[in-house]
Design an enzyme around this catalytic site. Structure first.
Site, PDB file in Angstrom:
ATOM      1  CG  HIS A   1      -5.573   0.588   4.088  1.00  0.00           C
ATOM      2  ND1 HIS A   1      -6.928   0.524   4.895  1.00  0.00           N
ATOM      3  CD2 HIS A   1      -5.077  -0.721   2.887  1.00  0.00           C
ATOM      4  CE1 HIS A   1      -6.816  -0.820   4.081  1.00  0.00           C
ATOM      5  NE2 HIS A   1      -6.572  -1.086   2.952  1.00  0.00           N
TER       6      HIS A   1
ATOM      7  CG  ASP B   1      -4.363   9.307   8.919  1.00  0.00           C
ATOM      8  OD1 ASP B   1      -4.179   8.505   8.327  1.00  0.00           O
ATOM      9  OD2 ASP B   1      -3.963   9.545  10.033  1.00  0.00           O
TER      10      ASP B   1
HETATM   11  O1  F6P Z   1      -3.368   1.634   7.242  1.00  0.00           O
HETATM   12  C1  F6P Z   1      -1.278   1.861   7.063  1.00  0.00           C
HETATM   13  C2  F6P Z   1      -0.641   0.825   7.556  1.00  0.00           C
HETATM   14  O2  F6P Z   1       0.863   0.754   7.331  1.00  0.00           O
HETATM   15  C3  F6P Z   1      -1.487  -0.232   6.957  1.00  0.00           C
HETATM   16  O3  F6P Z   1      -0.680  -0.914   6.116  1.00  0.00           O
HETATM   17  C4  F6P Z   1      -0.827  -1.123   8.913  1.00  0.00           C
HETATM   18  O4  F6P Z   1      -1.017  -2.003   9.252  1.00  0.00           O
HETATM   19  C5  F6P Z   1      -0.543   0.149   9.725  1.00  0.00           C
HETATM   20  O5  F6P Z   1      -0.566   1.132   8.970  1.00  0.00           O
HETATM   21  C6  F6P Z   1       0.220  -0.290  10.855  1.00  0.00           C
HETATM   22  O6  F6P Z   1       1.877  -0.929  10.520  1.00  0.00           O
HETATM   23  P1  F6P Z   1       2.729  -1.255  10.437  1.00  0.00           P
HETATM   24  O7  F6P Z   1       1.666  -2.561  10.000  1.00  0.00           O
HETATM   25  O8  F6P Z   1       3.201  -0.825   9.829  1.00  0.00           O
HETATM   26  O9  F6P Z   1       3.291  -1.839  12.079  1.00  0.00           O
END
Ligand code: F6P
Length: 466
Positions: free
Chosen positions: A159, A368
């Protein structure tokens, strides 16, 4: 259609406990995929346990998605989540080698947790299931599962961006990590640019045989396919949410509080990759250059805190408070404040209402993978009176929403001058041009939605491994 086993670090947070703004795009997207295909979603519960047991908590949600989660030990969370995933890979993948930490213990914790994920999810994988692993937390999971005898079709989707080879080689054991990734049958990236960087690395550093046309990477007799699958939003669900009373009330709330000023909105996790200090510098430059326009524009930044145990995230929070305070100190009047900076998340419905009320949506990350807020902002607009999207050229979404210069207003987020100019252009843009840009962008946002994304990845996964 084969059942799907989705594996990601985080699984969807039930509505009552979470707020859409804090979750990032992944949660909503995977929920939609599982609703369509059936199956199970495995990941970390977000909870701590003193001693790892691997015991699984099952929850079946109202919309029919079963989640299976494990708790992790404090040391796991420190070394794997705060450590290797978010202090090593995250900054490196966002081109921030200045923030990247290379600690041996982080690497060991990452390997250990991937092993724990593999051991725990193994009994849940049935013979014909397709396994779909997500994101940088779990790059070696496929290899761990293969070593435990899993021969199912296995795909992986990243992602985030994939960095250029000359940055990626700064990672100790980079070759081992990518060799592990080649145990998946299909690798998905958000854009053609991240895909190219990956293919280039495999050819140059691993000496793999790479076919850039088909994305086939052959190494040691095994072929993996790598392709770009730009993720989208759940457009139909989003449209339904936009018609709720909660969305209408939120729209009204913002409009009545901004009166005859135009609102510009940003919604981002509080993360240094999102370019928030640079955004505030652009706004500060706008008010310096056009001081009379302080009565025309109010900027609303919604930034729910994220990864708060990591130093670089604490630093960014302090910096933003300082910058927002400086602008407000310099530009406020007794009856107006130009920047509203809010450290909390809102529900999806409320965000739609806010997006619709805002004349400008500002999405200016420094880097991003995709950025779904950009797509959500477009989807929320009133077609008869749409707002303008100011979008960083370094967001994956720019590949789709530029629309040959006739969609989003693209900016270099590092340039305060460019940002100030873009804000003026957006504020003064005539209705006809706003409509024409909106109509170009909405086609992509509607058509290239999350269901398309899921369907094409799953179809390719079935095809490549056959
Ligand atoms: O989209 C990237 C990402 O790291 C996802 O894997 C994740 O769910 C989101 O951003 C939010 O980050 P975190 O899970 O570290 O709160």
């Amino acid at each position: 259609m084969p059942r799907l086993v989705v594996i990601s670090n985080r699984v969807a947070v039930p509505k009552a406990r979470g707020v859409a703004g804090a979750q990032g795009g992944l949660a909503g997207a995977l929920n939609a995929a599982l609703k369509a295909n059936g199956g199970i979603w495995f990941g970390w519960s977000g909870q701590e346990t003193p001693d790892f047991s691997g015991s699984i908590n099952y929850v079946r949600s109202a919309d029919g998605v079963t989640t299976a989660t494990i708790d992790l030990e404090p040391q796991d969370i420190e070394e794997y989540y705060n450590g290797y995933a978010n202090s090593t890979l995250w900054p490196l993948f966002h081109y921030r080698i200045d923030l990247t930490k290379y600690e041996r213990e982080f690497g060991k914790g990452y390997e250990r947790v991937n092993e724990r994920f593999a051991e725990s999810v193994l009994p849940l994988i049935e013979h014909d299931d397709s396994v779909w692993v997500h994101d940088y937390h779990l790059l070696p999971l496929g290899e761990r599962l293969r070593s435990m005898g899993v021969s199912n079709k296995m795909g992986f989707f990243l992602h985030t961006p994939w960095p250029p080879a000359n940055l990626f080689v700064s990672l100790p054991y980079h070759e081992r990590l990518v060799r592990a990734m080649l145990h998946y049958d299909l690798l998905g990236f958000q854009t053609a640019v991240w895909l190219e960087s990956f293919l280039h690395y495999c050819g140059k550093e691993l000496g793999a045989d790479v076919d850039t046309e088909t994305g086939a990477i052959t190494l040691d007799g095994k072929t993996t396919i790598a392709r770009a699958y730009p993720i989208g939003i759940d457009f139909d669900y989003f449209t339904v949410m936009g018609k709720t009373d909660a969305a209408a009330q939120a729209e009204e709330r913002l409009l009545s509080s901004t009166r005859n000023r135009s609102a510009m909105i940003g919604v981002d996790r509080l993360d240094y990759s999102k370019g928030l200090p640079e955004r505030l510098d652009g706004i500060s430059r706008f008010f310096d250059r056009y001081p009379e326009r302080v009565r025309d524009l109010v900027f609303i930044q919604i930034a729910p805190p994220s990864r708060e145990d990591i130093g670089s995230y604490k630093d960014i929070r302090a910096l933003l408070e300082q910058k927002a305070g400086q602008i407000n100190g310099a530009c406020s009047e007794v009856d107006l404040v130009p920047v509203r900076y809010v450290n909390k998340g809102y529900s999806q419905e409320e965000l739609i209402g806010f997006y619709r009320a805002a004349r400008i949506g500002v999405v200016t990350p420094l880097r991003d993978g995709m950025n779904l807020v950009a797509k959500e902002y477009v989807a929320a607009q009133d077609p008869e009176n749409p707002g303008v999207l100011i979008l960083s050229r370094f967001a994956g979404a720019a590949e789709q929403l530029d629309c040959h210069g006739e969609g989003a207003v693209l900016v270099n987020p590092y340039s305060a001058d460019e940002m100030a100019h873009a804000i003026r252009v957006a504020l003064d843009m005539p209705l006809e041009e706003r409509k024409s840009r909106y109509h170009k962008m909405i086609v992509t946002v509607r058509e290239e939605n999350v269901h398309e994304w899921t369907a094409s990845f799953i179809a390719d996964l079935a095809g490549v491994a056959a």
